[in-house]
Design an enzyme around this catalytic site. Structure first.
Site, PDB file in Angstrom:
ATOM      1  N   SER A  31      43.205  47.677  41.363  1.00  0.00           N
ATOM      2  CA  SER A  31      43.624  48.970  40.848  1.00  0.00           C
ATOM      3  C   SER A  31      43.674  49.995  41.960  1.00  0.00           C
ATOM      4  CB  SER A  31      42.625  49.417  39.783  1.00  0.00           C
ATOM      5  OG  SER A  31      42.821  50.768  39.438  1.00  0.00           O
ATOM      6  N   TYR A  44      33.988  51.796  37.255  1.00  0.00           N
ATOM      7  CA  TYR A  44      35.193  50.988  37.441  1.00  0.00           C
ATOM      8  C   TYR A  44      35.625  51.014  38.907  1.00  0.00           C
ATOM      9  CZ  TYR A  44      39.971  49.318  36.739  1.00  0.00           C
ATOM     10  OH  TYR A  44      41.136  48.602  36.796  1.00  0.00           O
TER      11      TYR A  44
END
Length: 153
Positions: A31, A44
């Site tokens: 990501s 995250y």
């Protein structure tokens, strides 16, 4: 951390002997938050930064040992999935990228044994800004936040 990092490590070490024998490829889907930290994503982001560091280090180790296994790190932005949209509702102004186009970028990167793939491509520029102009990068990131909405607990 288990799903976003440790599972990748376990699968990689299980597959590495076969990949080494076949001169195969690893395609790692990560990501943008693993390259550029932003608000409201600490856990995250930590897992995705760890992923990037692990595979960058592994790439160097394999290179030093002259092992012909390609590692393609795919850095993707927000994709148009219902779970992703729900997770960032009210927090970001970023528009989700089409999933099929992101998938095609991942497939192309793996097929060509590219070391890195960024989708959308403009995220590569944002990652470069991280090193070259950290204050400008922070400004760009803040522009995408909807700071009028309180963070979810």
């Amino acid at each position: 951390m288990q799903m976003n990092f440790l599972s990748y490590v376990q699968l990689t070490y299980s597959a590495l002997p076969s990949l080494t024998d076949s001169k195969g490829s690893l395609v790692v889907v990560s990501s943008l938050l693993g390259r550029v930290p932003t608000s409201f994503s600490s856990r995250y982001s930590a897992a995705k930064f760890a992923l990037d560091s692990f595979f960058s280090s592994l790439r160097r180790e394999l290179d030093v040992q002259e092992v012909n296994v390609a590692i393609t790190m795919c850095v993707l932005g927000l994709r148009d999935r219902a779970s992703a949209a729900e997770g960032v509702r009210g927090i970001t102004r970023v528009r989700a990228a089409p999933g099929p186009k992101a998938a095609l970028a991942v497939i192309r990167g793996g097929a060509t044994r590219a070391s890195g793939v960024f989708y959308p491509w403009r995220f590569h520029l944002l990652c470069l800004l991280r090193s070259w102009m950290p204050h400008s990068r922070a400004w760009f990131v803040r522009q995408e936040l909807n700071i009028t909405t309180p963070a979810a607990a």
